[in-house]
Design an enzyme around this catalytic site. Structure first.
Site, mmCIF file in Angstrom:
data_model
loop_
_atom_site.group_PDB
_atom_site.id
_atom_site.type_symbol
_atom_site.label_atom_id
_atom_site.label_comp_id
_atom_site.label_asym_id
_atom_site.label_seq_id
_atom_site.Cartn_x
_atom_site.Cartn_y
_atom_site.Cartn_z
ATOM 1 N N HIS A 29 47.600 37.812 30.868
ATOM 2 C CA HIS A 29 47.318 37.147 29.579
ATOM 3 C C HIS A 29 47.986 37.915 28.451
ATOM 4 C CE1 HIS A 29 44.202 40.225 29.657
ATOM 5 N NE2 HIS A 29 43.864 39.964 28.405
ATOM 6 N N ASP A 40 47.244 45.021 24.949
ATOM 7 C CA ASP A 40 46.979 46.094 25.920
ATOM 8 C C ASP A 40 47.272 45.674 27.358
ATOM 9 O OD1 ASP A 40 44.705 44.393 25.785
ATOM 10 O OD2 ASP A 40 43.435 45.956 26.649
ATOM 11 N N HIS A 41 47.869 44.490 27.542
ATOM 12 C CA HIS A 41 48.316 44.066 28.872
ATOM 13 C C HIS A 41 49.824 43.801 28.919
ATOM 14 C CE1 HIS A 41 44.253 43.521 30.697
ATOM 15 N NE2 HIS A 41 43.965 43.591 29.405
ATOM 16 N N ASP A 94 41.438 40.274 32.611
ATOM 17 C CA ASP A 94 40.209 40.431 31.838
ATOM 18 C C ASP A 94 39.264 39.246 32.054
ATOM 19 O OD1 ASP A 94 41.254 42.770 30.938
ATOM 20 O OD2 ASP A 94 41.450 42.173 28.836
ATOM 21 N N HIS A 135 38.534 34.091 28.539
ATOM 22 C CA HIS A 135 38.850 35.279 27.725
ATOM 23 C C HIS A 135 40.002 34.929 26.781
ATOM 24 C CE1 HIS A 135 39.415 39.561 26.845
ATOM 25 N NE2 HIS A 135 40.676 39.462 27.202
ATOM 26 N N HIS A 137 40.444 46.580 33.466
ATOM 27 C CA HIS A 137 39.824 47.728 32.787
ATOM 28 C C HIS A 137 38.844 48.465 33.688
ATOM 29 C CE1 HIS A 137 41.117 46.880 28.575
ATOM 30 N NE2 HIS A 137 41.152 45.624 28.998
ATOM 31 N N HIS A 165 47.150 39.539 25.609
ATOM 32 C CA HIS A 165 46.682 40.656 24.769
ATOM 33 C C HIS A 165 47.617 41.863 24.859
ATOM 34 C CE1 HIS A 165 42.322 38.929 24.644
ATOM 35 N NE2 HIS A 165 43.095 38.452 23.689
#
Ligand SMILES: [Zn+2]
Length: 258
Positions: free
Chosen positions: A57, A61-62, A134, A115, A173, A59
Site C-alpha cells: 500500500h 513507511d512502506h 498493514d 487500512h 510492523h 504509505h
C-alpha cells in the site's frame, strides 16, 4: 518446488521489510521498502541482488526506499493498481485475483482494503507464505484509515478463508506485544491467546521478532479475526450482533486503548 530463503529486515522504529531469495533463478524479491539502509545491508550480507519489489500500500513507511533501491538495482516494482497514482512508478500494476510468477514462484494477489482503499496482500501458495502489510498484524489489524470497519472485516474474513492454516504470515510492523496487551483485555479467557502472549513476551525479551506467525495461531488468538465467534461478541456485550459490528466495536476499543 522452487527453493527459497526468507529474511526479515527490521526498518525504522517498528517496520519490517522482507527479502525472499530464489537461488535457482537468482531472483530476490523485496516486500515493502520502508528504509534503504537496512535493506541494502541485508542484501550485501547475503550477496543477493534485488530483482523485484512488491508493495502492499501507499504509505510512506512502506514505499519510501523504492526510488533509491530501484536506481541502484533496476528492480521491477509491482504494486496495487488502485493506488498507482500514489505509489512510485509501477512496472506492473496488480489487482485482486491476479496471479504471476517470479523465478518460478507463484504469487497471488488478494485485495484487502480498509487500512487504505487499495491495499493488497500477497500469497505464495507453494511457499506457504503471506504478506499482509498493514491489514493483518499478529494479534491485531491495521487502523481503518481510508475504508470502513465493514470493509476491513471483509478483508480479514477473506484472509481467514483463503490462507491455509500452515501459512507463515509476515506483517508490516512489529506491534505484537502491544497488540497482545489489548487482545487480553477483550478476550482474556482465550487460552490460545494467553499462550501466544507468553510466547511473544519471551521472543521480545530475547530481542527476537514475533513474525512470521502461522495463520492457525492467528485464527485462534487474534480478536480481530474472531469477531464472528459468539464468545468474543459476548465479551464485547454484543451477543447476537453481526460480526462486522463486533469487529467495529473491537477496533474502536483498540483505537483508544492505553
Ligand atoms: Zn500503512
Amino acid at each position: 518446488m522452487t527453493a527459497f530463503t526468507v529474511r526479515l529486515v527490521p526498518c525504522l522504529t517498528d517496520n519490517y521489510a522482507v527479502l525472499i531469495h530464489l537461488p535457482d533463478s537468482g531472483a530476490t524479491i523485496l516486500v515493502d521498502a520502508p528504509e534503504d539502509g537496512p535493506i541494502r545491508a541485508a542484501l550485501g550480507t547475503e550477496g543477493w541482488r534485488l530483482s523485484h519489489v512488491l508493495l502492499t500500500h501507499h504509505h510512506g513507511d512502506h514505499v519510501q526506499a523504492v526510488p533509491l533501491l530501484r536506481a541502484e538495482t533496476g528492480a521491477a516494482v509491482i504494486g496495487p493498481a488502485a493506488e498507482a497514482d500514489k505509489l512510485p512508478a509501477l512496472d506492473r500494476a496488480v489487482a485482486d485475483g491476479d496471479r504471476f510468477a517470479i523465478g518460478g514462484l507463484d504469487i497471488a494477489v488478494i485485495a484487502t482494503p480498509g487500512h487504505t482503499l487499495g491495499e493488497v496482500s500477497y500469497f505464495l501458495p507453494a511457499a506457504k507464505l503471506a504478506f499482509t502489510g498493514d491489514t493483518l498484524f499478529s494479534l491485531g489489524c491495521g487502523r481503518v484509515f481510508e475504508g470502513t470497519p465493514e470493509m476491513m472485516w471483509a478483508s480479514l474474513e477473506t484472509l481467514k478463508r483463503v490462507l491455509p492454516d500452515d501459512t507463515s504470515v509476515y506483517c508490516g510492523h512489529e506491534y505484537t506485544a502491544s497488540n497482545a496487551r489489548f487482545a487480553l483485555s477483550v478476550d482474556g479467557d482465550n487460552a490460545a491467546l494467553a499462550a501466544r502472549a507468553r510466547e511473544v513476551e519471551a521472543l521480545r525479551a530475547a530481542g527476537r521478532p514475533t513474525l512470521p506467525v502461522t495463520m492457525a495461531a492467528e485464527k485462534a488468538a487474534n480478536p480481530f479475526l474472531r469477531a464472528d465467534e459468539p464468545a468474543l461478541a459476548r465479551a464485547m456485550g454484543l451477543e447476537g450482533q453481526p460480526a462486522a459490528a463486533v469487529f467495529a466495536a473491537v477496533r474502536r476499543a483498540k483505537d483508544t486503548f492505553k
